[in-house]
Scaffold this motif. Structure first.
Motif, PDB file in Angstrom:
ATOM      1  N   LEU A   1      -5.631  -2.908   3.958  1.00 31.19           N
ATOM      2  CA  LEU A   1      -4.542  -3.274   4.864  1.00 31.19           C
ATOM      3  C   LEU A   1      -4.667  -4.680   5.443  1.00 31.19           C
ATOM      4  N   LYS A   2      -5.809  -5.313   5.306  1.00 34.38           N
ATOM      5  CA  LYS A   2      -6.055  -6.578   6.011  1.00 34.38           C
ATOM      6  C   LYS A   2      -4.978  -7.618   5.744  1.00 34.38           C
ATOM      7  N   ASP A   3      -4.544  -7.756   4.515  1.00 37.64           N
ATOM      8  CA  ASP A   3      -3.484  -8.713   4.217  1.00 37.64           C
ATOM      9  C   ASP A   3      -2.296  -8.053   3.520  1.00 37.64           C
ATOM     10  N   THR A   4      -2.127  -6.747   3.748  1.00 35.02           N
ATOM     11  CA  THR A   4      -0.996  -6.012   3.176  1.00 35.02           C
ATOM     12  C   THR A   4       0.283  -6.340   3.934  1.00 35.02           C
ATOM     13  N   THR A   5       1.384  -6.514   3.202  1.00 29.03           N
ATOM     14  CA  THR A   5       2.669  -6.801   3.844  1.00 29.03           C
ATOM     15  C   THR A   5       3.497  -5.548   4.078  1.00 29.03           C
ATOM     16  N   HIS A   6       3.442  -4.593   3.126  1.00 29.26           N
ATOM     17  CA  HIS A   6       4.272  -3.397   3.196  1.00 29.26           C
ATOM     18  C   HIS A   6       3.415  -2.145   3.031  1.00 29.26           C
ATOM     19  N   VAL A   7       3.749  -1.111   3.819  1.00 32.18           N
ATOM     20  CA  VAL A   7       3.100   0.193   3.688  1.00 32.18           C
ATOM     21  C   VAL A   7       4.191   1.230   3.464  1.00 32.18           C
ATOM     22  N   LEU A   8       4.046   1.998   2.392  1.00 35.21           N
ATOM     23  CA  LEU A   8       5.066   2.972   2.012  1.00 35.21           C
ATOM     24  C   LEU A   8       4.506   4.383   2.116  1.00 35.21           C
ATOM     25  N   PHE A   9       5.097   5.202   2.961  1.00 33.17           N
ATOM     26  CA  PHE A   9       4.717   6.604   3.095  1.00 33.17           C
ATOM     27  C   PHE A   9       5.721   7.439   2.298  1.00 33.17           C
ATOM     28  N   THR A  10       5.241   8.146   1.290  1.00 35.56           N
ATOM     29  CA  THR A  10       6.142   8.963   0.477  1.00 35.56           C
ATOM     30  C   THR A  10       6.332  10.360   1.047  1.00 35.56           C
ATOM     31  N   ASP A  11       5.506  10.746   2.010  1.00 37.17           N
ATOM     32  CA  ASP A  11       5.540  12.112   2.525  1.00 37.17           C
ATOM     33  C   ASP A  11       5.597  12.092   4.051  1.00 37.17           C
TER      34      ASP A  11
ATOM     35  N   LEU B   1       0.857  -1.190   0.000  1.00 34.44           N
ATOM     36  CA  LEU B   1       0.000   0.000   0.000  1.00 34.44           C
ATOM     37  C   LEU B   1       0.887   1.231   0.000  1.00 34.44           C
ATOM     38  N   ILE B   2       0.688   2.106  -0.974  1.00 32.57           N
ATOM     39  CA  ILE B   2       1.393   3.382  -1.040  1.00 32.57           C
ATOM     40  C   ILE B   2       0.465   4.475  -0.539  1.00 32.57           C
ATOM     41  N   ILE B   3       0.896   5.215   0.471  1.00 31.37           N
ATOM     42  CA  ILE B   3       0.139   6.356   0.988  1.00 31.37           C
ATOM     43  C   ILE B   3       0.872   7.616   0.545  1.00 31.37           C
ATOM     44  N   ASP B   4       0.228   8.370  -0.351  1.00 33.28           N
ATOM     45  CA  ASP B   4       0.900   9.434  -1.095  1.00 33.28           C
ATOM     46  C   ASP B   4       0.066  10.708  -1.045  1.00 33.28           C
ATOM     47  N   ASN B   5       0.638  11.785  -1.589  1.00 31.36           N
ATOM     48  CA  ASN B   5      -0.082  13.054  -1.676  1.00 31.36           C
ATOM     49  C   ASN B   5      -0.353  13.457  -3.124  1.00 31.36           C
ATOM     50  N   GLY B   6      -0.120  12.534  -4.061  1.00 32.25           N
ATOM     51  CA  GLY B   6      -0.334  12.819  -5.476  1.00 32.25           C
ATOM     52  C   GLY B   6       0.930  12.830  -6.295  1.00 32.25           C
ATOM     53  N   ASN B   7       2.070  13.049  -5.656  1.00 35.81           N
ATOM     54  CA  ASN B   7       3.324  13.205  -6.403  1.00 35.81           C
ATOM     55  C   ASN B   7       3.857  11.918  -7.021  1.00 35.81           C
TER      56      ASN B   7
ATOM     57  N   LYS C   1       3.155  -4.475  10.306  1.00 35.39           N
ATOM     58  CA  LYS C   1       3.400  -4.168   8.905  1.00 35.39           C
ATOM     59  C   LYS C   1       4.861  -3.745   8.712  1.00 35.39           C
ATOM     60  N   LYS C   2       5.379  -4.008   7.513  1.00 38.14           N
ATOM     61  CA  LYS C   2       6.699  -3.511   7.139  1.00 38.14           C
ATOM     62  C   LYS C   2       6.500  -2.107   6.577  1.00 38.14           C
ATOM     63  N   VAL C   3       7.037  -1.097   7.256  1.00 39.37           N
ATOM     64  CA  VAL C   3       6.683   0.292   6.941  1.00 39.37           C
ATOM     65  C   VAL C   3       7.909   1.079   6.491  1.00 39.37           C
ATOM     66  N   TYR C   4       7.735   1.749   5.346  1.00 41.06           N
ATOM     67  CA  TYR C   4       8.735   2.689   4.838  1.00 41.06           C
ATOM     68  C   TYR C   4       8.298   4.085   5.267  1.00 41.06           C
ATOM     69  N   SER C   5       9.073   4.705   6.159  1.00 45.37           N
ATOM     70  CA  SER C   5       8.686   6.010   6.693  1.00 45.37           C
ATOM     71  C   SER C   5       9.840   6.577   7.500  1.00 45.37           C
ATOM     72  N   SER C   6       9.827   7.880   7.683  1.00 44.15           N
ATOM     73  CA  SER C   6      10.762   8.505   8.618  1.00 44.15           C
ATOM     74  C   SER C   6      10.212   8.475  10.039  1.00 44.15           C
TER      75      SER C   6
ATOM     76  N   ALA D   1      13.540   7.468   3.205  1.00 37.87           N
ATOM     77  CA  ALA D   1      14.408   8.383   2.459  1.00 37.87           C
ATOM     78  C   ALA D   1      15.087   9.357   3.419  1.00 37.87           C
ATOM     79  N   PHE D   2      16.322   9.731   3.084  1.00 41.77           N
ATOM     80  CA  PHE D   2      17.149  10.562   3.954  1.00 41.77           C
ATOM     81  C   PHE D   2      17.978  11.455   3.046  1.00 41.77           C
ATOM     82  N   ALA D   3      17.498  12.688   2.821  1.00 44.76           N
ATOM     83  CA  ALA D   3      18.133  13.560   1.835  1.00 44.76           C
ATOM     84  C   ALA D   3      18.552  14.877   2.481  1.00 44.76           C
TER      85      ALA D   3
END
Length: 436
Positions: free
Chosen positions: A61-71, A5-11, A86-91, A250-252
């Motif tokens: 999310l019920k059977d989602t493995t990864h959640v990615l937050f782009t913002d 699951l990608i949680i994004d703001n449109g970008n 969940k395996k989460v990509y986030s700061s 991400a770390f920029a």
């Protein structure tokens, strides 16, 4: 196959398109925040067969493995989803290093890092007085990215109309806002690293480069220890803070450097723009980098070529209107668009509430800076749309920065060819607490 699951703001609809090649993907972009949903955000991400446009994240999310937050702005939700397994990509709560500029300067001071002269003033009246007395000042705000981008005040006479406009927009709030006024550092070169952080650790092979704001970007992918120590020192100093929050994302950085100093001007705790668009193309294993980071694995970049070039697509039409855009199939992967939807098989960029004219980027790679720039120009020539423009002068400005690096003797764009580095001994990660 992972369910993502990608949680994004449109970008970053383009991220969903990329990941859907190997994974089951859902894309979520909030459209109900204001209580009176417009069509714009509702339709971002619709019309694509490759992935599902999600409107109910809890059902998906019920059977989602990864959640990615782009913002940023989702630290609480990201932390809760990780607590649920969940395996989460986030700061995570590391987002405060971007959102709270004053806290970040105080943290850098505590860490013994260089911090440029700055002053926090409260309200438009105090801001006017400060800018009347000081020239070449950068003005920034914390947290409220929709209020104003960072802007430079060469002198008060030139910037006064913009301050008038800000005061009118803020109305009764004009004396409630804190403004951070930073001295300019004109004799230094601005470069940065665009990497990823796994609980305070960094990859062996990663990227960095020079951005000409809102116009273009040049990057190099190479061994981490080949980047100037002025850049890597900042990463290492901030690594403890990152590990405290279980930072997996991400770390920029945007850093002004010379031979001995490094001033962190801005920190990005989300998918950096425009850099992420280039990485999606330049790194053939971008999907594994993202999912691995969410899992707590460090994944090194595998570039198709060491040098990347990006030119931003501009359109004054798209600021208020739907932008149709034609891209030949052979270069589709080299054109990355924001706020993207598909209607009857045609691609459109949807105008967003902030009225930006930067609608995406063209990207390309090469073995040298010159080759990468020539390749991206060829891509830009092939796309069509209403009032689409490119400012190719951006690359002249990049070359000026590279010449300054030459004079400093720290030009990492002309380093050794990419080699496999010696593997780092990875410390065993400590278990994360529910509040990490």
């Amino acid at each position: 196959m992972s369910k993502v699951l990608i949680i994004d703001n449109g970008n970053f609809v383009e991220l969903a398109i990329l990941l859907a090649k190997k994974h089951k993907v859902g894309y979520f972009c909030e459209y109900t925040d204001m209580g009176f949903p417009p069509a714009n955000y509702y339709y971002i991400g619709r019309g694509f067969d490759e992935f599902e446009r999600v409107y109910d994240i809890w059902e998906f999310l019920k059977d989602t493995t990864h959640v990615l937050f782009t913002d940023v702005y989702h630290g609480n939700l990201a932390t809760e989803l990780r607590r649920q397994g969940k395996k989460v990509y986030s700061s995570f709560y590391g987002e405060e290093m971007e959102l709270d500029r004053v806290m970040m300067k105080e943290l850098l001071t505590e860490l013994g890092m260089d911090v440029g002269k700055y002053k926090v003033v409260k309200g438009i009246k105090a801001l006017r007085e400060y800018l009347k007395e000081h020239e070449n000042i950068w003005v920034k705000v914390s947290r409220l990215r929709g209020l104003t981008e960072s802007f430079k005040s060469p002198n008060y006479k030139l910037i006064e109309p913009y301050i008038d406009s800000l005061q009118q927009d803020l109305s009764p709030l004009s004396e409630e806002i804190d403004f951070i006024c930073e001295d300019d550092l004109p004799d230094m070169v601005e470069v940065g690293m665009d990497t990823w952080c796994v609980n305070g650790r960094f990859p062996n092979i990663t990227g960095g480069g020079i951005e000409i704001k809102d116009l273009g970007y040049i990057s190099i992918c190479q061994a981490y220890d080949k980047f100037p120590k002025q850049l890597t020192e900042i990463n290492e100093k901030l690594s403890k803070k990152a590990s405290e929050v279980g930072y997996n994302g991400a770390f920029a950085t945007e850093v002004r450097i010379d031979k001995t100093h490094n001033y962190l001007m801005d920190f990005t705790a989300r998918f950096p723009c425009p850099d992420s668009f280039l990485q999606m193309y330049q790194y053939k294993n971008f999907d594994d980098i993202i999912l691995g980071t969410a899992e707590g694995r460090i994944v090194d970049a595998e570039p198709i070529m060491p040098i990347g070039a990006e030119i931003i697509i501009l359109s004054s039409w798209a600021e208020k209107h739907f932008q149709p855009i034609y891209i030949p199939d052979e270069i589709r992967e080299q054109v990355k668009l924001k706020n993207l939807t598909k209607v009857n098989g045609n691609l459109y960029v949807i105008p967003c509430t902030t009225g930006l004219v930067e609608i995406g980027s063209c990207v390309a790679c090469g073995n040298t800076v010159e080759e990468a720039i020539e390749n991206v120009k060829k891509v830009a020539e092939k796309i069509e749309g209403i009032k689409i423009e490119f400012n190719m002068d951006a690359f002249n400005k990049v070359e000026e920065q590279i010449e300054k690096l030459d004079k400093l003797g720290i030009n990492f764009f002309k380093g050794e060819p990419l080699k496999e580095p010696e593997p780092k001994e990875e410390p065993k990660p400590e278990p994360l607490t529910p509040n990490s």
